[in-house]
Design a protein around this motif. Structure first.
Motif, mmCIF file in Angstrom:
data_model
loop_
_atom_site.group_PDB
_atom_site.id
_atom_site.type_symbol
_atom_site.label_atom_id
_atom_site.label_comp_id
_atom_site.label_asym_id
_atom_site.label_seq_id
_atom_site.Cartn_x
_atom_site.Cartn_y
_atom_site.Cartn_z
ATOM 1 N N TRP A 144 0.372 -2.167 7.590
ATOM 2 C CA TRP A 144 -0.139 -3.092 6.559
ATOM 3 C C TRP A 144 -1.534 -3.594 6.858
ATOM 4 O O TRP A 144 -1.864 -3.872 8.010
ATOM 5 C CB TRP A 144 0.801 -4.296 6.420
ATOM 6 N N ARG A 145 -2.334 -3.740 5.800
ATOM 7 C CA ARG A 145 -3.651 -4.382 5.874
ATOM 8 C C ARG A 145 -3.830 -5.226 4.614
ATOM 9 O O ARG A 145 -3.198 -4.950 3.606
ATOM 10 C CB ARG A 145 -4.786 -3.349 5.888
ATOM 11 N N MET A 146 -4.742 -6.181 4.686
ATOM 12 C CA MET A 146 -5.071 -6.929 3.473
ATOM 13 C C MET A 146 -6.258 -6.257 2.788
ATOM 14 O O MET A 146 -7.176 -5.795 3.456
ATOM 15 C CB MET A 146 -5.447 -8.377 3.810
ATOM 16 N N SER A 147 -6.222 -6.237 1.475
ATOM 17 C CA SER A 147 -7.354 -5.718 0.711
ATOM 18 C C SER A 147 -8.386 -6.820 0.523
ATOM 19 O O SER A 147 -8.044 -7.926 0.117
ATOM 20 C CB SER A 147 -6.869 -5.228 -0.660
ATOM 21 N N ARG A 148 -9.638 -6.491 0.801
ATOM 22 C CA ARG A 148 -10.700 -7.478 0.564
ATOM 23 C C ARG A 148 -11.013 -7.553 -0.917
ATOM 24 O O ARG A 148 -11.617 -8.495 -1.385
ATOM 25 C CB ARG A 148 -11.957 -7.063 1.303
ATOM 26 N N LYS A 149 -10.643 -6.510 -1.623
ATOM 27 C CA LYS A 149 -10.953 -6.469 -3.059
ATOM 28 C C LYS A 149 -10.132 -7.456 -3.855
ATOM 29 O O LYS A 149 -10.654 -8.239 -4.636
ATOM 30 C CB LYS A 149 -10.676 -5.068 -3.612
ATOM 31 N N ASP A 150 -8.816 -7.405 -3.674
ATOM 32 C CA ASP A 150 -7.975 -8.267 -4.524
ATOM 33 C C ASP A 150 -7.067 -9.215 -3.735
ATOM 34 O O ASP A 150 -6.248 -9.922 -4.317
ATOM 35 C CB ASP A 150 -7.154 -7.432 -5.523
ATOM 36 N N GLY A 151 -7.198 -9.215 -2.401
ATOM 37 C CA GLY A 151 -6.441 -10.176 -1.601
ATOM 38 C C GLY A 151 -4.950 -9.890 -1.506
ATOM 39 O O GLY A 151 -4.179 -10.755 -1.094
ATOM 40 N N LYS A 152 -4.546 -8.689 -1.875
ATOM 41 C CA LYS A 152 -3.131 -8.304 -1.737
ATOM 42 C C LYS A 152 -2.985 -7.326 -0.574
ATOM 43 O O LYS A 152 -3.959 -6.690 -0.159
ATOM 44 C CB LYS A 152 -2.642 -7.631 -3.029
ATOM 45 N N ALA A 153 -1.741 -7.199 -0.096
ATOM 46 C CA ALA A 153 -1.488 -6.292 1.022
ATOM 47 C C ALA A 153 -1.555 -4.835 0.557
ATOM 48 O O ALA A 153 -1.265 -4.515 -0.600
ATOM 49 C CB ALA A 153 -0.113 -6.582 1.613
ATOM 50 N N VAL A 154 -1.948 -3.984 1.509
ATOM 51 C CA VAL A 154 -1.992 -2.542 1.256
ATOM 52 C C VAL A 154 -1.032 -1.873 2.240
ATOM 53 O O VAL A 154 -1.107 -2.128 3.444
ATOM 54 C CB VAL A 154 -3.416 -1.996 1.493
ATOM 55 N N LEU A 155 -0.145 -1.048 1.717
ATOM 56 C CA LEU A 155 0.740 -0.238 2.565
ATOM 57 C C LEU A 155 -0.049 1.016 2.938
ATOM 58 O O LEU A 155 -0.322 1.871 2.082
ATOM 59 C CB LEU A 155 2.019 0.119 1.794
ATOM 60 N N ILE A 156 -0.423 1.128 4.206
ATOM 61 C CA ILE A 156 -1.319 2.210 4.630
ATOM 62 C C ILE A 156 -0.654 3.571 4.438
ATOM 63 O O ILE A 156 0.452 3.802 4.917
ATOM 64 C CB ILE A 156 -1.712 2.032 6.108
ATOM 65 N N GLY A 157 -1.328 4.428 3.702
ATOM 66 C CA GLY A 157 -0.809 5.777 3.455
ATOM 67 C C GLY A 157 0.240 5.831 2.366
ATOM 68 O O GLY A 157 0.821 6.888 2.106
ATOM 69 N N GLY A 158 0.484 4.686 1.736
ATOM 70 C CA GLY A 158 1.506 4.630 0.678
ATOM 71 C C GLY A 158 1.118 5.445 -0.556
ATOM 72 O O GLY A 158 -0.047 5.525 -0.920
ATOM 73 N N ILE A 159 2.101 6.093 -1.153
ATOM 74 C CA ILE A 159 1.880 6.887 -2.363
ATOM 75 C C ILE A 159 2.239 6.019 -3.566
ATOM 76 O O ILE A 159 3.345 5.471 -3.626
ATOM 77 C CB ILE A 159 2.799 8.137 -2.381
ATOM 78 N N GLU A 160 1.330 5.925 -4.503
ATOM 79 C CA GLU A 160 1.539 5.046 -5.646
ATOM 80 C C GLU A 160 2.191 5.750 -6.834
ATOM 81 O O GLU A 160 1.871 6.886 -7.157
ATOM 82 C CB GLU A 160 0.189 4.481 -6.099
ATOM 83 N N LYS A 161 3.153 5.051 -7.429
ATOM 84 C CA LYS A 161 3.760 5.536 -8.667
ATOM 85 C C LYS A 161 3.982 4.320 -9.538
ATOM 86 O O LYS A 161 4.750 3.425 -9.154
ATOM 87 C CB LYS A 161 5.090 6.218 -8.352
ATOM 88 N N LYS A 162 3.273 4.233 -10.624
ATOM 89 C CA LYS A 162 3.380 3.104 -11.557
ATOM 90 C C LYS A 162 3.257 1.751 -10.860
ATOM 91 O O LYS A 162 4.060 0.844 -11.085
ATOM 92 C CB LYS A 162 4.699 3.168 -12.327
ATOM 93 N N GLY A 163 2.301 1.640 -9.981
ATOM 94 C CA GLY A 163 2.035 0.353 -9.334
ATOM 95 C C GLY A 163 2.923 0.037 -8.145
ATOM 96 O O GLY A 163 2.760 -0.985 -7.496
ATOM 97 N N VAL A 164 3.882 0.924 -7.859
ATOM 98 C CA VAL A 164 4.777 0.729 -6.708
ATOM 99 C C VAL A 164 4.397 1.758 -5.632
ATOM 100 O O VAL A 164 4.240 2.937 -5.939
ATOM 101 C CB VAL A 164 6.262 0.909 -7.116
ATOM 102 N N PHE A 165 4.239 1.277 -4.404
ATOM 103 C CA PHE A 165 3.813 2.163 -3.311
ATOM 104 C C PHE A 165 4.986 2.494 -2.398
ATOM 105 O O PHE A 165 5.809 1.629 -2.095
ATOM 106 C CB PHE A 165 2.699 1.488 -2.507
ATOM 107 N N GLN A 166 5.032 3.765 -1.959
ATOM 108 C CA GLN A 166 6.129 4.219 -1.096
ATOM 109 C C GLN A 166 5.580 4.945 0.114
ATOM 110 O O GLN A 166 4.586 5.655 0.004
ATOM 111 C CB GLN A 166 6.997 5.232 -1.845
#
Ligand code: SF4
Length: 75
Positions: free
Chosen positions: A25-47
């Motif tokens: 996990w890291r925080m995004s400086r862009k929008d202040g939300k967490a980023v799941l590193i390497g997560g694959i996005e599908k309709k806004g949900v990361f896996q």
């Protein structure tokens, strides 16, 4: 393979996941939300597939998230 699921839209950016599991996990400086590193996005949900040896840490993260937007599947 166990999977971490992040419902990112509802993240409030509290930083708990980053503090517990800096490997995933890291925080995004862009929008202040967490980023799941390497997560694959599908309709806004990361896996992300996680290694079995990382499950205990992932469980701690799931518990720590105050808005319950992190799930662990297939444990
Ligand atoms: S613990 Fe939950 S609310 Fe806090 S930053 Fe991580 S995903 Fe967002």
């Amino acid at each position: 393979m166990p999977k971490l699921i992040h419902y990112r839209e509802r993240c409030i950016g509290c930083n708990a996941c980053v503090e517990i599991d800096y490997d995933h996990w890291r925080m995004s400086r862009k929008d202040g939300k967490a980023v799941l590193i390497g997560g694959i996005e599908k309709k806004g949900v990361f896996q992300l597939d996680v290694r079995p040896e990382d499950i205990e840490t992932c469980k701690q993260v799931v518990k720590a998230c105050p808005v319950r937007v992190i799930k662990l599947e297939g444990k």
